[in-house]
Design a protein around this motif. Structure first.
Motif: not given
Ligand code: UDP
Length: 361
Positions: A217-235
């Motif tokens: 899966l390729k993801i494009w877009g503004v990293l508006q909520d960095v903590a949200y993205w890090h949570d996904i990566c951790d999970q």
């Protein structure tokens, strides 16, 4: 439809300069609207926060504090303004120059432009870009719609229905410069996800679907909520996903076109979903949850699949059936429904209704 070409003043969103991506779909919508109105012979001037980039249109940049985004404030949130509000500056400018214009078009999902509408001599039209989020906004939007029956337009029926008393709203959908999107007949074995990385966009569901199917899966877009993205990566550390950054349209369409499908997994009522049309324009089928704007765009089994909301299994099943979707049909559908031409017709009818009402009133 009009006796002479219109002189239009567009007021942009207050959450970010045009070109930053912070404004989400509004940025592209505004750019497309300016282009289509100019192609129809109208004059367009755009007022936007300083730092904005907008080729081919006359741009007035206003300095001031940007506003926070409205998505996650809660329904009871009060109206808040930063000390040196860029929005106040933009509308101060509009009120000074209003006599030079036939119509002012507001793109900001903010209270102030609605509040100011009855105080301005020039008619103000509002293109509302999100569904209902707060009581305060619902109230002021309803008041404007009562006083000026044609003043409000939205992008989809589903978006309109999130508001009280939305019968008077115009539904104008959206339109795109389809020449900027190249049809891609032979995709790679990848999936795409495009949008602001923020909780209401539900990226995590697409990540899980990628993990289950083992399709990258390729993801494009503004990293508006960095903590949200890090949570996904951790999970989901082992999911086959990659963040590809925020790209300008020309590069985004090139990359997106290579995908087998676009996954749209929003947790809110997405007002429209520009990215659905951008994908279809490249020949990319859309797999979306069956709610909000995407449910009005995707034709189930023809230009993609509509899936039970929040169902990962539904996404996985739809991915397995992608071969049934003809990519050329996707492109043709975008051309028929979502061209600048088609949108210009809808918007000119809307503007004509506003101006006729004014003349009669
Ligand atoms: N977008 C972009 N480059 C990227 C990712 C997204 O220009 O790398 C743009 C995309 O073209 C679309 C917008 O971001 O216009 C997202 O809009 P959408 O209506 O899908 O959602 P919103 O952000 O308004 O909720």
């Amino acid at each position: 439809m009009f006796q002479k070409p219109l002189n239009l003043l567009f007021l942009s969103t207050s959450v970010g300069p045009l070109g930053s991506g912070l404004g989400g779909g509004v940025e592209l919508t505004l750019r497309n609207m300016a282009q289509m109105m100019q192609q129809r012979g109208h004059e367009v001037t755009v007022v936007a926060p300083a730092g904005s980039v907008l080729p081919d249109s006359s741009l007035v940049e206003v300095f001031g504090d940007l506003h926070p985004t409205a998505q996650n404030e809660g329904r009871d949130a009060w109206i808040a303004m930063p000390p040196n509000s860029v929005l106040a500056g933009m509308w101060n400018y509009a009120s000074q120059v209003q006599d030079n214009y036939d119509l002012i078009l507001n793109f900001a999902y903010d209270w102030l432009p609605f509040y100011l509408t009855p105080t301005l001599a020039t008619p103000v039209a509002h293109l509302v870009s999100m569904g209902s989020l707060t009581h305060a906004m619902d109230r002021i939007i309803t008041q404007v719609a009562e006083q000026f029956p044609h003043a409000i337009a939205v992008h989809s029926r589903a978006q309109a229905e999130t508001f009280p008393d939305s019968d008077r709203f115009w539904v104008v959908s959206n339109g795109f410069d389809l020449q900027q999107y190249n049809f891609c007949a032979e995709p790679e074995n990848t999936l795409g996800w495009v949008g602001r990385l923020a909780p209401e966009k539900g990226l995590e569901d697409a990540v899980v679907a990628a993990q289950v199917t083992n399709i990258p899966l390729k993801i494009w877009g503004v990293l508006q909520d960095v903590a949200y993205w890090h949570d996904i990566c951790d999970q989901y550390p082992d999911a086959p996903v990659s963040y590809e950054g925020f790209l300008p349209t020309a590069e985004l369409q090139q990359a997106l076109g290579q995908c087998r499908a676009l996954l749209m997994t929003p947790k809110w009522v997405e007002a429209f979903g520009n990215v659905a049309i951008e994908a279809l324009a490249c020949g990319v089928p859309v797999i979306a949850y069956q709610r909000g704007g995407p449910a009005e765009i995707v034709q189930h089994g023809k230009t993609g699949w509509l899936v039970e909301p929040d169902s990962i299994q539904g996404l996985v099943d739809a991915i397995a059936q992608l071969d049934q979707i003809d990519r050329l049909t996707c492109r043709r559908y975008a051309e028929a429904e979502y061209s600048l031409q088609a949108m210009s017709d809808r918007v000119e009818r809307w503007f004509a209704a506003i101006l006729n009402q004014r003349m009669m009133g």
